[in-house]
Design a protein around this motif. Structure first.
Motif, PDB file in Angstrom:
ATOM      1  N   GLN A  90     -18.683 -56.427  31.816  1.00 51.62           N
ATOM      2  CA  GLN A  90     -18.712 -57.894  32.580  1.00 51.62           C
ATOM      3  C   GLN A  90     -20.424 -56.961  33.490  1.00 51.62           C
ATOM      4  O   GLN A  90     -20.596 -57.910  34.808  1.00 51.62           O
ATOM      5  N   PHE A  91     -21.387 -56.265  32.931  1.00 49.08           N
ATOM      6  CA  PHE A  91     -22.543 -56.499  33.170  1.00 49.08           C
ATOM      7  C   PHE A  91     -23.062 -56.561  33.527  1.00 49.08           C
ATOM      8  O   PHE A  91     -23.575 -57.182  34.714  1.00 49.08           O
ATOM      9  N   ALA A  92     -23.442 -58.207  33.268  1.00 55.01           N
ATOM     10  CA  ALA A  92     -23.949 -59.332  33.542  1.00 55.01           C
ATOM     11  C   ALA A  92     -23.914 -60.206  34.294  1.00 55.01           C
ATOM     12  O   ALA A  92     -24.500 -60.680  35.753  1.00 55.01           O
ATOM     13  N   SER A  93     -22.177 -60.039  34.859  1.00 57.82           N
ATOM     14  CA  SER A  93     -22.056 -60.845  36.269  1.00 57.82           C
ATOM     15  C   SER A  93     -22.124 -59.834  37.548  1.00 57.82           C
ATOM     16  O   SER A  93     -22.638 -60.471  38.646  1.00 57.82           O
ATOM     17  N   LEU A  94     -22.402 -59.053  37.042  1.00 57.71           N
ATOM     18  CA  LEU A  94     -22.348 -57.807  38.117  1.00 57.71           C
ATOM     19  C   LEU A  94     -24.046 -57.746  38.435  1.00 57.71           C
ATOM     20  O   LEU A  94     -24.228 -57.490  39.782  1.00 57.71           O
ATOM     21  N   MET A  95     -24.416 -57.640  37.354  1.00 56.23           N
ATOM     22  CA  MET A  95     -26.045 -57.762  37.336  1.00 56.23           C
ATOM     23  C   MET A  95     -26.404 -58.844  38.174  1.00 56.23           C
ATOM     24  O   MET A  95     -27.359 -58.506  39.007  1.00 56.23           O
ATOM     25  N   VAL A  96     -25.967 -59.769  38.227  1.00 61.31           N
ATOM     26  CA  VAL A  96     -26.379 -61.244  39.021  1.00 61.31           C
ATOM     27  C   VAL A  96     -26.100 -61.288  40.110  1.00 61.31           C
ATOM     28  O   VAL A  96     -26.383 -61.259  41.552  1.00 61.31           O
ATOM     29  N   THR A  97     -24.635 -60.649  40.835  1.00 60.82           N
ATOM     30  CA  THR A  97     -24.504 -60.188  41.792  1.00 60.82           C
ATOM     31  C   THR A  97     -25.717 -59.454  42.514  1.00 60.82           C
ATOM     32  O   THR A  97     -25.457 -59.777  43.948  1.00 60.82           O
ATOM     33  N   TYR A  98     -26.086 -58.461  41.689  1.00 64.54           N
ATOM     34  CA  TYR A  98     -26.956 -57.795  42.568  1.00 64.54           C
ATOM     35  C   TYR A  98     -27.627 -58.441  43.099  1.00 64.54           C
ATOM     36  O   TYR A  98     -29.004 -58.082  44.184  1.00 64.54           O
ATOM     37  N   TYR A 151     -33.863 -54.775  31.758  1.00 65.54           N
ATOM     38  CA  TYR A 151     -32.782 -54.505  31.873  1.00 65.54           C
ATOM     39  C   TYR A 151     -31.862 -55.471  30.638  1.00 65.54           C
ATOM     40  O   TYR A 151     -31.604 -54.924  29.545  1.00 65.54           O
ATOM     41  N   PHE A 152     -31.748 -56.305  31.377  1.00 69.87           N
ATOM     42  CA  PHE A 152     -31.056 -57.536  30.602  1.00 69.87           C
ATOM     43  C   PHE A 152     -32.028 -57.535  29.457  1.00 69.87           C
ATOM     44  O   PHE A 152     -31.299 -58.515  28.530  1.00 69.87           O
ATOM     45  N   LEU A 153     -33.116 -58.091  29.050  1.00 69.02           N
ATOM     46  CA  LEU A 153     -33.511 -58.494  28.465  1.00 69.02           C
ATOM     47  C   LEU A 153     -33.398 -57.907  26.874  1.00 69.02           C
ATOM     48  O   LEU A 153     -33.611 -57.951  26.024  1.00 69.02           O
ATOM     49  N   ASN A 154     -33.482 -56.406  27.273  1.00 70.63           N
ATOM     50  CA  ASN A 154     -33.292 -55.273  26.764  1.00 70.63           C
ATOM     51  C   ASN A 154     -31.753 -54.983  25.742  1.00 70.63           C
ATOM     52  O   ASN A 154     -31.911 -55.076  24.431  1.00 70.63           O
TER      53      ASN A 154
END
Length: 808
Positions: A559-567, A603-606
């Motif tokens: 769930q990294f992408a969703s958590l990243m979006v949240t933060y 980090y997301f693009l990486n």
């Protein structure tokens, strides 16, 4: 009757001397106005008998001194009756009996000596007994009144108490001349009277008797007797009586000093008791104390400012400064009352707040008592309300400082409780500003309850404690996020189509509470706390962001992408709301949040690159050419991965959402061009034309897909088609045109990029260099101010493959 000259008394060396007449009972008894000769044997015998009876009667009366008042009253009535009966019988007796007073401690043998006569006993003793009793009764009252006396014996010898002023010599006339003697006594100048006495001198009480008066709170009476003792001792010191016995003088001086100290303690007890007594009892005690203080000031007028020595010997005769003692006692008693206020156990988190509440109620009640029931019993010059207010003020200041000295383990709410009490509660209507205390309780001239130094340290301690608490709260937030979200596979909640968490709200709540609490104390403290809180949040945010990314590297959260979006949404909220909500300079915090958002985006693009890297490497390969016309083309695979991984980006807040999608769009174009420029394969002219067509088509597919996802970076679209056009262009003049257009659209393109493109076109090295050098490029300023970078991030090996053998 004898001549007056023969009976005149002379005075030598302060002692009374009698004339040289026969020493017998027949000699005259001298009064102050003159002598009366008593030559009749009958009268002499009568006098002798009367004196003997008088002596026996007086000895009997001395044994009943405890019941003196009662016995004297009864005897007086009886004697008056006898007097009436015997007045006619005694009418021919025209003499004056010498009235004498025996001291209480006179021994029996001294009494016998004083009244011893040489004449033989009288035969008619029974007839003269009533007259003797009458004379004895005249002696008794004078003895009780402390009247000084002198007795002349048959030999004419005078017996005096010469070692003490409590006994003074005096002769009295007969009864008809008594009023004149009283007037003469009153005419004696005040300075000639003994110290501490008025009119006729009374015999001072013993130390224990005076102390009993003090214990019974007969303070004025005790004070008068202490003055008598003090005056007697001073007179004896002046007479140098104690030169050979200095220790005796010291002991007696200490006795006097102890009695004065006892009076001082009674003043202290009265001050301590009055606040807890009824109004009537307090009035009686206060009026008695004030009378005592004023009596002492009256005796020692103008000496109140003199410092009293510490040694009892040197204190004699000096003012005791009891008014100052009263003020000091007020301060001490108030301090004791403050210390008696209940302090709860410190195990309770609200112990200090509770204690300060008790303190407020106790002080207010005492001040109300002083204002309503105490100060009216004092004279105005005592300024009771001001004195007590100052005493409470100083006692509270010391008490609070004492609490702060043990405040090493205090938390922020405890420091805040004291600050709030000092700055707000103390002068509020709940305490000094209470309506019922006005107008007597005046606070205008009161200094600060805490000194500026103590108050400054208290504020710094409070700010430091808030800093520690803020730091702890932020760390707890991170722990909860890791426990509840990072290790959970649940997706975050979506609020209005945007991923949402309490991170930003919790941080703002922490800062807001501290800001609100400190703002109640003063504006400066609020500003200092807010600035400190912003610094702590600025320190926390990068640590939090780093911890999340490091955890993802280790565990690869699904769930990294969703958590990243949240933060990222929370970071954006903090960046926008801190400035508007708290009205504080947040430049450093905003920069930190921006940097963290960029870091998350990279980090997301990486992660996106890791998912698509193997597919990008297929571009310009033979398989790429073969599958380009199918739905299973490599570019479609890449776009499907990107679309799937980027689906959570739609829950980003604007404009963060556009920024992320534009970067994803740029990432795809950049990676595509990077693979094209790194190609090592050799292509014939026909193949270059085919590659050019495929690249143009895929550029359109990429642009359409990314626009569909939400990107608006249309400036990226011409890059791939322009490179494709150069690869397939036959005319060398148009090659230069496409290069210039590419350079103007993307000012960050470097010469080595153009050389790589021309190499892919198949130009010889000399031609490539000639074309590249003559391309009309934009200025350097435009390169850095356009904000569009594409080629700057493209890197490739230094070795450029030359396809000179294929160049035509």
């Amino acid at each position: 009757m004898m001549d007056e000259s023969t009976t005149e008394r002379t005075e030598t060396n302060g002692k009374m001397e009698l004339p040289s007449e026969p020493k017998s009972a027949s000699k005259c008894l001298g009064g102050e106005g003159g002598d009366i000769a008593l030559n009749s044997p009958h009268l002499n015998n009568q006098r002798e008998t009367g004196l003997k009876i008088l002596t026996q009667d007086f000895k009997r009366r001395l044994s009943f001194r405890k019941d003196t008042l009662k016995s004297v009253k009864e005897d007086s009535i009886r004697v008056k009756m006898d007097k009436i009966k015997n007045e006619t019988r005694e009418a021919n007796v025209n003499t004056e009996c010498l009235q004498t007073e025996l001291p209480a401690k006179c021994k029996e043998d001294e009494e016998k000596k004083c009244f011893q006569e040489d004449s033989p006993p009288m035969d008619n003793q029974d007839d003269n007994e009533p007259q003797a009793l009458r004379r004895g009764l005249k002696i008794i009252p004078s003895f009780r009144n402390g009247t000084s006396f002198k007795v002349k014996s048959a030999e004419g010898i005078g017996f005096t108490r010469s070692n003490s002023k409590r006994f003074s010599m005096g002769l009295f006339k007969r009864k008809e001349d008594g009023d004149q003697a009283s007037k003469e006594n009153k005419s004696i100048p005040e300075e000639d009277k003994p110290f501490g006495r008025e009119g006729v001198q009374n015999e001072p009480l013993s130390v224990m008797q005076i102390n009993d008066l003090i214990q019974k709170r007969q303070l004025l009476e005790a004070f008068k007797h202490i003055r008598d003792l003090e005056g007697e001792l001073l007179a004896e010191r002046e007479a140098k009586k104690y030169e050979e016995h200095p220790k005796e003088y010291t002991v007696r001086a200490k006795d006097v000093d102890l009695l004065y100290e006892s009076l001082s303690k009674e003043i202290q007890h009265i001050v301590e008791d009055t606040l807890d007594l009824s109004s009537m009892d307090a009035k009686a005690l206060i009026e008695m104390m004030v009378a005592l203080i004023e009596e002492e000031e009256k005796v020692h007028g103008g000496a109140a400012a003199i410092t009293v020595p510490s040694e009892p010997v040197t204190k004699l005769g000096l003012a005791r400064n009891w008014r100052e003692h009263w003020k000091k006692t007020v301060n001490e008693s108030v301090n004791k009352r403050i210390l008696k206020v209940h302090i709860p156990l410190k195990d309770d988190a609200t112990w200090l707040l509770t204690h300060l509440g008790f303190l407020k109620n106790a002080v207010r009640q005492d001040l109300l008592t002083i204002k309503d029931s105490i100060h009216k019993f004092y004279p105005d010059n005592y300024r009771v309300c001001d004195t007590y207010l100052k005493a409470f003020h100083e006692a509270l200041s010391l008490h609070l400082q004492g609490i702060l000295q043990g405040g090493n383990s205090f938390e922020s709410h405890e420091f805040h409780a004291i600050l709030d009490w000092v700055t707000n509660v103390y002068h509020s209507e709940g305490l000094l500003g209470h309506p019922d205390l006005q107008p007597e309780i005046k606070t205008e001239d009161l200094p600060s309850l805490l000194t500026p130094e103590v108050l400054d340290k208290l504020e710094k301690d409070y700010i430091h404690s808030v800093k520690l608490k803020t730091k702890s709260c932020l760390e707890n937030i991170q722990i909860l996020e890791a426990k509840e979200k990072w290790d959970s596979e649940e997706q975050p909640e979506a609020l209005q189509s945007q991923y949402h968490s309490s991170l930003s709200f919790d941080i703002q709540t922490i800062v807001g509470e501290h800001m609100k609490a400190s703002g109640k104390i003063c504006k400066n403290l609020e500003t200092a706390v807010l600035e400190m809180s912003v610094k702590e949040v600025t320190r926390f945010i990068p640590c939090f962001g780093k911890a999340f990314l490091e955890q993802d590297k280790e565990k690869n959260y699904p769930q990294f992408a969703s958590l990243m979006v949240t933060y990222v949404n929370n970071f954006y909220d903090l960046r926008m709301e801190f400035r508007t909500r708290f009205n504080v300079n947040c430049e450093e915090l905003e920069k930190t949040l921006n940097d963290l958002i960029v870091r998350y985006r990279k980090y997301f693009l990486n992660k996106l690159m890791l998912k698509t890297q193997l597919i990008f490497k297929k571009i310009l390969s033979q398989a790429w050419i073969i599958n380009s016309r199918t739905l299973d083309s490599f570019i479609m695979k890449i776009l499907l991965v990107i679309e799937d991984f980027s689906q959570h980006l739609k829950h980003l807040k604007e404009p963060i959402f556009k920024e992320f999608l534009n970067e994803v769009h740029k990432f795809v174009v950049k990676e595509y061009i990077t693979q094209v420029l790194k190609t090592k394969s050799r292509m014939k002219r026909t193949k270059r034309e085919l590659v050019s067509r495929i690249m143009t088509q895929e550029a359109t597919t990429i642009n359409d897909t990314m626009m569909h996802l939400g990107s608006n970076a249309e400036w990226l679209f011409p890059a791939i088609p322009d490179i494709a056009s150069i690869i397939s262009e036959k005319e060398k003049g148009k090659i230069k045109y496409y290069l210039e257009r590419l350079a103007w659209n993307y000012p960050d393109i470097r010469e080595e990029h153009m050389m790589a493109i021309l190499t892919l076109r198949g130009l010889k090295q000399t031609k490539r260099q000639s074309v590249a050098r003559h391309v009309n490029r934009p200025s350097v300023e435009l390169e850095f101010t356009s904000g569009r970078t594409l080629f700057a991030d493209i890197e490739f090996p230094n070795t450029i493959w030359c396809f000179e053998s294929f160049c035509r």
